[in-house]
Design a protein around this motif. Structure first.
Motif, short mmCIF file in Angstrom:
data_model
loop_
_atom_site.label_atom_id
_atom_site.label_comp_id
_atom_site.label_asym_id
_atom_site.label_seq_id
_atom_site.Cartn_x
_atom_site.Cartn_y
_atom_site.Cartn_z
N TYR A 56 -9.49 3.49 9.35
CA TYR A 56 -8.82 2.85 8.22
C TYR A 56 -7.32 2.83 8.47
O TYR A 56 -6.78 3.72 9.15
CB TYR A 56 -9.12 3.60 6.92
CG TYR A 56 -8.89 2.74 5.68
CD1 TYR A 56 -9.86 1.81 5.28
CD2 TYR A 56 -7.71 2.82 4.95
CE1 TYR A 56 -9.66 1.01 4.17
CE2 TYR A 56 -7.51 2.02 3.83
CZ TYR A 56 -8.47 1.11 3.45
OH TYR A 56 -8.27 0.31 2.36
N ASP A 57 -6.65 1.83 7.93
CA ASP A 57 -5.20 1.70 8.06
C ASP A 57 -4.53 2.69 7.11
O ASP A 57 -4.49 2.48 5.90
CB ASP A 57 -4.78 0.26 7.72
CG ASP A 57 -3.27 0.04 7.90
OD1 ASP A 57 -2.56 1.01 8.23
OD2 ASP A 57 -2.82 -1.10 7.69
N ASP A 59 -1.51 3.30 6.64
CA ASP A 59 -0.25 2.85 6.06
C ASP A 59 -0.47 2.02 4.79
O ASP A 59 0.50 1.63 4.13
CB ASP A 59 0.54 2.02 7.08
CG ASP A 59 1.07 2.89 8.21
OD1 ASP A 59 1.46 4.03 7.93
OD2 ASP A 59 1.04 2.44 9.37
N GLU A 60 -1.73 1.77 4.46
CA GLU A 60 -2.01 1.09 3.20
C GLU A 60 -1.81 2.05 2.03
O GLU A 60 -1.94 3.28 2.18
CB GLU A 60 -3.46 0.57 3.18
CG GLU A 60 -3.68 -0.68 4.00
CD GLU A 60 -5.00 -1.34 3.66
OE1 GLU A 60 -5.64 -0.93 2.66
OE2 GLU A 60 -5.39 -2.26 4.38
N PRO A 61 -1.48 1.53 0.82
CA PRO A 61 -1.35 2.41 -0.34
C PRO A 61 -2.66 3.13 -0.65
O PRO A 61 -3.74 2.61 -0.37
CB PRO A 61 -0.97 1.45 -1.48
CG PRO A 61 -0.44 0.23 -0.79
CD PRO A 61 -1.19 0.13 0.50
N ASP A 63 -5.63 4.81 -3.06
CA ASP A 63 -6.40 4.26 -4.16
C ASP A 63 -5.91 4.79 -5.51
O ASP A 63 -5.36 5.89 -5.61
CB ASP A 63 -7.88 4.61 -4.00
CG ASP A 63 -8.10 6.12 -3.93
OD1 ASP A 63 -7.55 6.75 -3.00
OD2 ASP A 63 -8.79 6.68 -4.79
N ASP A 67 -9.77 1.53 -6.62
CA ASP A 67 -9.44 0.28 -5.93
C ASP A 67 -9.17 0.56 -4.45
O ASP A 67 -9.44 1.64 -3.93
CB ASP A 67 -8.26 -0.42 -6.61
CG ASP A 67 -6.97 0.39 -6.54
OD1 ASP A 67 -6.97 1.50 -5.97
OD2 ASP A 67 -5.95 -0.08 -7.09
N ARG A 68 -8.65 -0.43 -3.74
CA ARG A 68 -8.19 -0.31 -2.35
C ARG A 68 -9.24 0.33 -1.43
O ARG A 68 -10.29 -0.24 -1.20
CB ARG A 68 -6.85 0.42 -2.31
CG ARG A 68 -5.77 -0.33 -3.09
CD ARG A 68 -4.46 0.40 -3.14
NE ARG A 68 -3.46 -0.38 -3.86
CZ ARG A 68 -2.62 0.13 -4.76
NH1 ARG A 68 -2.65 1.42 -5.05
NH2 ARG A 68 -1.76 -0.65 -5.38
N ILE A 69 -8.98 1.52 -0.93
CA ILE A 69 -9.88 2.10 0.07
C ILE A 69 -11.27 2.34 -0.51
O ILE A 69 -12.28 2.21 0.19
CB ILE A 69 -9.28 3.41 0.65
CG1 ILE A 69 -10.15 3.90 1.82
CG2 ILE A 69 -9.14 4.49 -0.43
CD1 ILE A 69 -9.56 5.09 2.55
N SER A 72 -13.03 -0.89 -0.47
CA SER A 72 -13.38 -1.24 0.91
C SER A 72 -14.67 -0.53 1.34
O SER A 72 -15.52 -1.12 2.01
CB SER A 72 -12.24 -0.88 1.86
OG SER A 72 -11.10 -1.65 1.60
N GLN A 261 -7.68 9.60 -7.76
CA GLN A 261 -7.60 9.26 -6.33
C GLN A 261 -8.70 9.99 -5.56
O GLN A 261 -8.95 11.18 -5.78
CB GLN A 261 -6.24 9.63 -5.76
CG GLN A 261 -5.12 8.70 -6.24
CD GLN A 261 -3.84 8.88 -5.46
OE1 GLN A 261 -3.42 10.00 -5.18
NE2 GLN A 261 -3.21 7.77 -5.09
#
Length: 390
Positions: A56-57, A59-61, A63, A67-69, A72, A261
Motif C-alpha cells: 500500500y502507498d 504516503d496516502e492519508p 483512514d 474510508d481510504r485504505i 480499498s 482509524q
C-alpha cells in the motif's frame, strides 16, 4: 482443601503450563507453525513495517471512519470473492451477527439453521439470541457438515442456513464440492438464503479444487477473517450483494464497529493477502504429509490408539487424538520443546472423553521445513516422554 481451593490450584497449574508452552514456543528451533500472534509487539510491528510499503502507498492519508485504505481493502476482498461489495468489520462475531439479522429482516424469518458445533453456538456466548434477536436451530451435531437430506427434512422453516467452512470443532472438515452444492440447492428449495462462515475459507481451495470466487459464489453472503489464516492483527469482512453490504454498514455503526482509524489492522490484512494467501495451498498439501507421518509415527511407537482427524486434512489444520489424559500429553509436549528445542504440538490439549486428549495441529511456513522422517522422529521422542508420565 475446599473445592474452590482445588479448582484454584488446578487453574494455576494450567496457567503455569500454558506459560511454559508459550515460552517453549518462542525458544523452539523447530515448530510446525509459528503464527504471528504469538510474537512480541516489536516482532509484529517489524514484520508489518517490512511488508507494508509493498502492499500500500504509505504516503496516502490515513483512514477516517472507514474510508481510504479501509475502502480499498473492501474492494480487494469483493474482487477476490467475486461479490458486488464487501464491508470491513473489527470482528467476525459482529460481521456475522449483522449479516444474519439483515437476512432475517429480508426473509421475515429470524430462524438461523446451523451446525451444533458452529462457532456462534460454541464460542460466542449465545450472541445471536441475546444481542440480535435471532433464533439459532441445530440441523445436526454429527462431526461433519449438514447433508442435503437433513436440510430438506428439517421440521421447522428457517430463513437462513449458515455453513461454517471449514467446520473447525469437527476437525476443520469440509464437504465435497458435490455435497456442498447439493446442500445449498436444498436450502434454496426451502426459500432460505445461504451464508458462509468462511473465517478460514481462504484455505479451502485445494480441497474443493475451485477458486475463491467459485466457492463464495454458491452463497448469498460470505464472512472471511484476516487473522486466522492470513496472520493479520485482526478484522473481518462481510461480502455479498451491494444492497446487503450497505445495510450491513448501517448496522456496523449501530453495533459500535465504526472505528475512527483502523489502518494498522487493515495494513496487516493487505500484507496477509499478499504474503500468506498465495502460500496456503502449499501449507494444505504439506499438512497432508505431516498428518500421514504423525499417524505412521504413533503406530511405529506402539501407541495403542491414536487418531489424526480427518485422516487426510481438508485444510492446513487438523486434530490429533491420543489415549492419555490432557495434562499428561501437554506436559510431555512442553518438556520435549524445553529439552530438545523441537515443539511438535504447539497448541493446548483438551479432554475428548475419559482418558482421551485432543489438540489442533497447524502447518505454516515453518512446517514446510519438516520432512516425513523428521515428523516420525519427533513422534518417537515425544512418545518416550509420554511413557515416562503415563
Amino acid at each position: 482443601m475446599t473445592d474452590t481451593g482445588e479448582q484454584g490450584e488446578e487453574r494455576s497449574a494450567q496457567e503455569r503450563l500454558r506459560e511454559r508452552r508459550m515460552t517453549a514456543h518462542r525458544k523452539a528451533e523447530r515448530v510446525l507453525s509459528r503464527a504471528g500472534w504469538r510474537g512480541t509487539i516489536r516482532e509484529r510491528l517489524a514484520l508489518l513495517q517490512e511488508t507494508a510499503p509493498e502492499v500500500y502507498d504509505l504516503d496516502e492519508p490515513a483512514d477516517v471512519y472507514g474510508d481510504r485504505i479501509v475502502a480499498s481493502l473492501e474492494e480487494r476482498v469483493a474482487a477476490l470473492l467475486g461479490t458486488e461489495a464487501a464491508a470491513f468489520f473489527p470482528t467476525g462475531t459482529m460481521a456475522q451477527q449483522v449479516a444474519l439479522r439483515c437476512w432475517a429482516g429480508r426473509t421475515g424469518n429470524p430462524m438461523v439453521a446451523l451446525h451444533a458445533l458452529a462457532h456462534p453456538e460454541v464460542h460466542e456466548r449465545n450472541a445471536f439470541s441475546q444481542v440480535s434477536g435471532l433464533r439459532p436451530v441445530r440441523v445436526t451435531d454429527a462431526p461433519r457438515l449438514p447433508t442435503a437430506e437433513e436440510i430438506r427434512d428439517f421440521p421447522e422453516p428457517f430463513g437462513t442456513l449458515m455453513l461454517e467452512l471449514p467446520l473447525r470443532d469437527a476437525g476443520f472438515v469440509l464437504p465435497s464440492w458435490g455435497e456442498l452444492t447439493e446442500v445449498v440447492a436444498a436450502a434454496r428449495e426451502r426459500d432460505a438464503v445461504v451464508h458462509f462462515d468462511g473465517a478460514r475459507l481462504w484455505e479451502a481451495t485445494v480441497h474443493f479444487d475451485r477458486s475463491l470466487d467459485e466457492i463464495a459464489g454458491l452463497a448469498d453472503s460470505v464472512y472471511v477473517s484476516f487473522y486466522k489464516s492470513l496472520d493479520g492483527f485482526g478484522g473481518a469482512a462481510l461480502a455479498g450483494p451491494k444492497t446487503l453490504v450497505e445495510e450491513a454498514k448501517t448496522w456496523r455503526h449501530r453495533y459500535g464497529g465504526m472505528i475512527f482509524q483502523q489502518f494498522p489492522t487493515v495494513l496487516s490484512a493487505f500484507a496477509g493477502l499478499e504474503r500468506e494467501l498465495p502460500r496456503l495451498p502449499d501449507y494444505v498439501r504439506h499438512a497432508r504429509v505431516v498428518a500421514a507421518a504423525l499417524r505412521e509415527g504413533f503406530t511405529e511407537a506402539g501407541v495403542p490408539w491414536a487418531r489424526v482427524n480427518p485422516e487426510e486434512p481438508h485444510t492446513h489444520e487438523f486434530q490429533v487424538w491420543l489415549p492419555y489424559d490432557p495434562e499428561v500429553v501437554a506436559e510431555a509436549a512442553v518438556r520435549q520443546a524445553e529439552e530438545t528445542g523441537t515443539l511438535l504440538f504447539c497448541n493446548g490439549w483438551q479432554p475428548g472423553g475419559p482418558g482421551l486428549a485432543v489438540t489442533e495441529v497447524t502447518v505454516r511456513s515453518a512446517g514446510l521445513e519438516w520432512t516425513a522422517a523428521d515428523v516420525r522422529a519427533a513422534v518417537a521422542d515425544f512418545v518416550t516422554r509420554l511413557s515416562e508420565k503415563a
